[in-house]
Design a protein around this motif. Structure first.
Motif: not given
Length: 162
Positions: A17-19, A41-43, A62-65
């Motif tokens: 999702v973050c990628r 946004f993504v859910s 971690w993934s958002s950073l």
């Protein structure tokens, strides 16, 4: 699904999702937005019990950073398949994620374990009304007032209805 398999799947989904959100915001050298540009946004779904585990917040942080996205682009949908044992504890978990910027939704309200008491006691951002009510073709005389009442109730609570 075994607990380790559920967490492996959740970790994969959060990273993906973050990628994808990051990729949707990148711009080519010609100034053309990447695929999915304009995503708000993504859910994705999680079990309510997963909110109690600090791994969820850690994975999101971690993934958002790593992918340089704002966690406010994430909407977590709490599945309806588990009864909520401790609303106060779940509310603390929800608030922890909301402080990070993540929005939280109740999924399939009206067809599973979610109750009116949950709406009264949990400060969530979105309620997804069960498709069983919405997808009845033309709304009949019994469904229409139920949906109208639910939407009015959610509006009064300051919760978005989907």
């Amino acid at each position: 699904m075994k607990p380790d398999a559920a967490w492996a799947t959740t970790a994969f989904v959060i990273n993906e999702v973050c990628r994808q959100l990051s990729a949707s915001m990148t711009t080519s050298s010609a100034g053309v937005p990447g695929n999915g540009a304009g995503l708000q946004f993504v859910s994705f779904n999680v079990l309510p019990s997963q909110l109690h585990d600090p791994r969820l917040e850690t994975l999101i942080r971690w993934s958002s950073l790593r992918h340089r996205i704002n966690p406010s682009l994430i909407l977590i949908e709490l599945l309806e398949c588990e009864p909520i044992v401790d609303q106060a504890e779940l509310q603390q978990d929800i608030e922890r994620l909301q402080r990070l910027g993540v929005r939280v939704a109740i999924d399939d309200f009206g067809s599973g374990a979610w109750t009116l008491s949950d709406l009264a006691n949990l400060k969530i951002d979105v309620v997804k009304i069960s498709g069983e009510l919405v997808n009845r073709g033309s709304l009949d005389s019994r469904t229409r007032p139920i949906l109208g009442g639910m939407i009015g109730l959610l509006s009064d609570l300051g919760v978005a209805a989907v």
